[in-house]
Scaffold this motif. Structure first.
Motif: not given
Lengths: 399, 450
Positions: B312, B314-316, B318-322
C-alpha cells in the motif's frame, strides 16, 4: 403518462492471469483464457440465452409495445464471438425486431473519461463502429461506464460524437428536490439527460431474492402498484419516465432462475400495458415525449451508479487504484507515441474498469458486492497481478 | 563424539534462516565424524540419529516409544516425502503435539523440580527465571512447553557427549537435558529478541534467553555483532562466548549465469518483509533512486507481516510499476530472481548474521549490506552502510547504476570471495568447542596459567 425505460448493461471483462514478476519477459499469456471462457459460457447459459429468448418472445407477443435498450461492450462482443457465438446471434435477432435500442459507450468499458479524453473518444468511436458492423445500428444515446457522468463528459460526448441523449444515475445530492422521473438537459442544455430511478431499479437488481427485505417476495402486482403510485404526484399531465437501469446479468446470474426473476420479467409487460397511462419506450424517444421545458442540471463532480456514495471511488479511490491508473495512462501514452498497434490493443483491454474494481478496499457493506465479482483473493492480489502485467507490457515496449 | 541437538527448524520442517544454517552446520559436522541426534518440534515423540553425511537429507527416524517404533519400522514408505508426512515434518509444525497441558501445570512441575533437586542458589535462580517466563496462552509458548517436557526423556534415554541448543525456543529443553544428563551444553544464538522485535520485544523471551545462555557451558554467537549484543544486553561472560560465522554452500545444481527479466537495472530485497529487515528503508531508497533513475526496477521478494503495508505504501508513493512484489518464492524461484538482479540490498535494522547476502553474492550480484549485521564482518567485496543512512544508500545504488562495469567487477570479486566461505570451516570451530569439553572455568585457568 409514465413510460418505463428499460436499459440493460451487457459486459464481460478480460480477466488477467495470476501474473508474477518471474513471468515478465516470458511469453506468458496475460489474460486467463480458460477462466474467461468458463465465465462467458456459464453466464450465457444462465442469463444471456434464456433472457434473450424471453425478451424476443415478449417483444413479439406485445407487437413492439414492450421495448428495451442494451448497451453491449466491445469486450463482451469479442468474447461472444470466441466462446458463445449463439449468444451474439440471439442479440442480433433481438435488434432485428426494431424494438431494441442499442446505446453507445466505450468499447473497453473503461474509465478513460476520467483521465484521457482522447482515448475516451477513440474508444467511443470504436464502439460505434462495432455496433454498425455487428448490428447495423447507429447509436444516438450514450451510456458511460458505470454511468459515470460529469458536465465535462457531456461536452465531449456531444461535441465530438454528436450523441443526443445520455443516461446517468439519479444521484440524490445532485437532484435534491427534483425528481428523476422527468427528462432533463445537461448543464448547457445541449444534450438530453435521463436519470436512473435507483429505488425501483435496485429492487429488481439487488433486492429481488433477498429474504431479509421486508417487501420480499416482490410480485409483479406489487411492483406495478408502486409504478402506478408514481404517477399520482404529477398533476399537470407532464410525461414521466421511469428509468430502470441495471446489469443484464441480473436475470439468471445475480438473481438465480430459482428466485422467480424470469417469471417476474415475463409477467411484467402485460401488467404494465393493462394500464393506458403506462408503457415502455426507448431512451432515444424520451426527449420527443417531454411535453415541458427540460430543466438543465449540473454535475460538477463525477458521479456513478456504484455503492452508497455514487462516486468513482469504487474504481479510483485508494492508492493502489490510483497508482495503477497513473501507470496505465503513462504507458498508454508511450505506446501510442511508438505506434505499436498490438500493444495498444492489449493496453486498451487493461483500461477495462473491472481491473480497478477488483482492487477496491471498501470492504464493508459495499465490499461484499466487490468481493462477489472478483476472481482474486484480495484487492492486494488483484493489484499485484495488474501492476506486474503493466511492468511486463512496458518491457515489451522497450524491446 | 555425539551431540544431542535441539533446534526448531530443519528442512523440510521450515527452511528459514535457522533451518538452513542448521542444515549446513550439521552436514559439515557429519563430514568431520561428529554424530548428531537431532530433536525437532515434531508431532510424534521422535529423534533423528544422524551418522553419515547422507542422513542430513534422509533423516532416519526413531520413535522413543518402542511399540510405535516397531510399527514405524514395519511400515514401507514409497517416497521420502511420504515418510516426512507420517512423522509430521513436511511443513510448518501447525499440528505439532497435543496441546493438552495447561501452562500452570507446566510451570508448577518445573518449579517442583528445581525446588527438590537443585541446591545451588544461583542455579535455582536461573531455573526460576526460565520456568516463570515460559508461561502464556500463545501457541508458540505452549509448543515450547511441550518441547521442553519431552527433553527429559531424550536426556535420560539417549547416549551423547554434549548438548547443542539453537535459539531461545530450545534453551529450556537444553537446560533440562544438561541438568538430567550432567553433560555440557552449548547455547547457539542465531538471533536475540532484540533483533527479531526491532525493539525491546517480549520480556519473557529475554528472561529465557538469559537463563539459557547463563546456564550453558559455552555460547556460540553467529557474529561479533551478536557477541557484543549478548555481552552488553544479557551480561553473558565474554570468556564463554565463541564466535562462529555462518556460511553458505551453493547447491550443486545451481545455475549461476545472469538471466535478465528487465532491461533496466534491478535492485533486490530478499527476505521476510518484517520490521527487522528494514523494508521501509528499502521503499524510501527506491523512491529516491527512481526520481533520478526512472528505468530502475525495485523488487521486494518474500512475504511477511509488513507485506501489505509495503504494498500500500509503494502505491501511495506512486512508484508506478517500478516497485514490484513477488510473493512467496520457492528455492528455484529465489535463484531466478537473484539471477535477474544487479544489486542486492540488506537494509536490516538488526541482523545477527544474515545468510541471504552470501547467497546473492554467490551468484555474482553486487551487495550492499547494513552495518548492523553479522554478515558484514565476513565479506569484503560489498558495500556496508548504516541502515538508517538513506542518503548514502541512495548515493551508493545510484553510483552502481551509473557505473555498471564497476558494479559487475565488484559482483565478480564478491562471488569469488563468498565461494570460499564454507560450512566446513565453521564446523571445525564448532567441533573444537565441543572438544574443549565446554568447561569455561578450565579454559580460563589455562589461559591464566599461560
Amino acid at each position: 403518462m409514465l413510460s418505463i425505460i428499460f436499459y440493460f448493461q451487457v459486459h464481460q471483462p478480460y480477466r488477467l492471469t495470476h501474473y508474477n514478476v518471474l513471468d515478465i519477459g516470458k511469453d506468458t499469456e496475460l489474460f486467463d483464457e480458460q477462466l474467461n471462457r468458463e465465465v462467458m459460457q456459464k453466464v450465457a447459459q444462465k442469463c444471456y440465452l434464456p433472457t434473450n429468448k424471453l425478451l424476443l418472445d415478449l417483444i413479439k407477443r406485445f407487437d413492439g409495445k414492450f421495448k428495451v435498450a442494451f448497451s453491449i461492450t466491445g469486450t463482451a462482443i469479442e468474447q461472444f464471438k470466441a466462446y458463445s457465438p449463439e449468444t451474439l446471434e440471439s442479440f442480433q435477432a433481438l435488434v432485428e425486431t426494431g424494438h431494441v435500442e442499442l446505446m453507445g459507450e466505450t468499447y473497453f468499458h473503461s474509465l478513460t473519461s476520467l483521465y484521457d479524453s482522447n482515448e475516451f473518444l477513440d474508444q467511443i468511436a470504436m464502439h460505434r463502429e462495432l455496433m454498425q458492423n455487428e448490428f447495423g445500428y447507429y447509436t444516438t444515446t450514450f451510456r458511460n461506464t458505470e454511468l459515470i457522468y460529469q458536465d465535462r463528459i457531456s461536452d465531449l460526448v456531444y461535441e465530438y460524437e454528436g450523441f443526443k441523449t445520455m443516461v446517468t444515475e439519479g444521484v440524490d445530492r445532485i437532484l435534491k428536490w427534483r425528481s428523476p422521473l422527468y427528462a432533463y438537459k445537461n448543464y448547457n442544455k445541449r444534450i438530453n439527460l435521463l436519470l436512473k430511478y435507483y429505488k425501483l431499479s435496485d429492487d429488481i437488481a439487488f433486492r429481488f431474492s433477498n429474504r431479509e427485505w421486508p417487501e420480499y417476495p416482490l410480485t409483479v402486482d406489487k411492483f406495478v402498484s408502486w409504478v402506478d403510485k408514481l404517477t399520482l404526484s404529477e398533476k399537470q399531465e407532464r410525461n414521466q419516465f421511469l428509468n430502470l437501469f441495471m446489469d443484464y446479468e441480473t436475470f439468471g446470474e445475480h438473481q438465480w432462475a430459482e428466485s422467480g426473476i424470469f417469471d417476474f420479467l415475463e409477467k411484467l409487460p402485460e401488467a404494465i400495458l393493462k394500464h393506458d397511462h403506462l408503457g415502455f419506450i426507448h431512451p432515444k424517444d424520451a426527449a420527443k415525449l417531454s411535453n415541458y421545458q427540460q430543466e438543465a442540471i449540473s454535475f460538477p463532480e463525477p458521479v456513478s451508479w456504484a455503492d452508497e456514495q455514487r462516486d468513482t471511488t469504487a474504481w479510483l479511490g485508494n492508492d493502489m487504484q490510483l497508482n495503477a491508473q497513473e501507470t496505465l495512462a503513462e504507458i498508454l501514452y508511450k505506446v501510442k507515441a511508438k505506434g505499436d498497434e498490438q500493444l495498444l490493443r492489449t493496453l486498451r483491454i487493461m483500461t477495462t474498469s473491472d481491473h480497478f474494481y477488483y482492487m477496491c478496499t471498501k470492504y464493508f457493506q459495499d465490499g461484499d458486492v466487490h468481493k462477489y465479482f472478483s476472481p482474486y483473493d484480495s484487492p492486494d492480489q488483484a493489484y499485484i497481478y495488474y501492476i506486474n502485467a503493466l511492468a511486463g507490457l512496458e518491457e515489451r515496449l522497450l524491446r | 563424539m555425539r551431540v544431542l541437538m535441539f533446534t526448531w527448524e530443519f528442512p523440510p520442517l521450515i527452511a528459514g534462516g535457522l533451518g538452513m544454517a542448521c542444515y549446513g552446520m550439521v552436514k559439515a559436522l557429519l563430514k568431520l565424524g561428529v554424530e548428531v541426534d537431532l530433536v525437532l518440534p515434531t508431532k510424534e515423540l521422535i529423534y533423528m540419529p544422524l551418522r553419515k553425511v547422507e542422513d542430513v537429507d534422509l533423516l532416519p527416524t526413531v520413535f522413543l516409544d518402542p511399540i510405535k517404533q516397531h510399527e514405524f519400522k514395519s511400515k514401507v514408505f514409497e517416497t521420502r516425502e511420504e515418510k516426512f508426512e507420517f512423522i509430521g515434518i513436511s511443513g510448518i509444525p501447525e499440528t505439532y503435539a497435543q496441546l493438552s497441558l495447561s501452562d500452570n501445570d507446566h510451570s508448577k512441575r518445573l518449579r517442583e523440580y528445581w525446588d527438590s533437586e537443585i541446591r545451588d542458589i544461583d542455579e535455582k535462580k536461573l531455573w526460576q527465571a526460565m520456568s516463570d517466563n515460559l508461561v502464556g496462552e500463545e501457541d508458540i509458548i505452549r509448543k515450547v512447553q511441550i518441547f521442553t517436557e519431552r527433553a527429559k526423556r531424550f536426556a535420560s534415554e539417549l547416549k551423547f557427549d554434549i548438548i547443542h541448543a539453537h535459539d531461545w525456543l530450545t534453551y529450556p529443553a537444553g537446560m533440562i537435558a544438561r541438568r538430567i544428563s550432567g553433560k555440557p551444553m552449548v547455547a547457539h544464538i542465531h538471533a536475540t529478541e532484540f533483533d527479531r522485535a526491532g525493539g525491546p520485544g517480549d520480556e519473557r523471551v529475554h528472561k529465557i534467553e538469559h537463563a539459557g545462555m547463563t546456564y550453558a557451558d559455552r555460547v556460540i554467537a553467529v557474529s561479533q555483532y551478536t557477541a557484543q549484543m549478548i555481552m552488553s544486553r544479557y551480561q553473558i561472560d565474554s570468556g564463554k562466548i565463541c564466535i562462529v560465522h555462518n556460511a553458505f554452500t551453493i547447491p550443486e545444481d545451481a545455475v549461476l549465469h545472469k538471466e535478465r527479466i528487465f532491461t533496466g537495472p534491478v535492485i533486490l530485497f530478499l527476505g521476510r518483509i518484517t520490521l527487522q529487515k528494514g523494508p521501509e528503508y528499502f521503499l524510501e531508497m527506491a523512491k529516491r533512486v527512481l526520481d533520478k533513475h526512472p528505468d530502475a526496477r525495485f523488487i521486494m521478494a518474500g512475504t511477511g507481516d509488513m507485506g501489505r503495508q509495503m504494498l500500500r505504501d509503494s502505491a501511495a508513493k506512486r512508484l508506478k510499476n517500478k516497485f514490484l512484489f513477488t510473493g512467496f518464492l520457492n528455492r528455484k524461484e529465489v535463484e531466478r530472481i537473484i539471477r535477474a538482479s544487479d544489486i542486492y540490498v540488506l537494509p536490516s535494522i538488526s541482523e545477527p548474521f544474515g545468510i541471504s547476502p552470501l547467497e546473492a553474492m554467490a551468484y555474482g550480484i553486487t551487495s550492499i549490506i547494513s552495518k548492523q549485521s553479522g554478515v558484514s564482518e565476513v565479506v569484503h567485496n560489498a558495500f556496508k552502510i548504516d541502515y538508517w543512512d538513506v542518503d548514502l544508500w541512495v548515493e551508493t545504488i545510484s553510483h552502481l547504476i551509473e557505473n555498471p562495469e564497476k558494479c559487475a567487477k565488484l559482483g565478480y570479486d564478491g562471488m569469488k570471495e563468498v565461494h570460499l566461505i564454507q560450512w566446513d570451516d565453521a564446523a571445525e570451530t564448532i567441533k573444537k568447542v565441543y572438544e574443549e569439553k565446554c568447561s569455561p572455568v578450565k579454559a580460563k585457568t589455562k589461559k591464566g596459567e599461560d
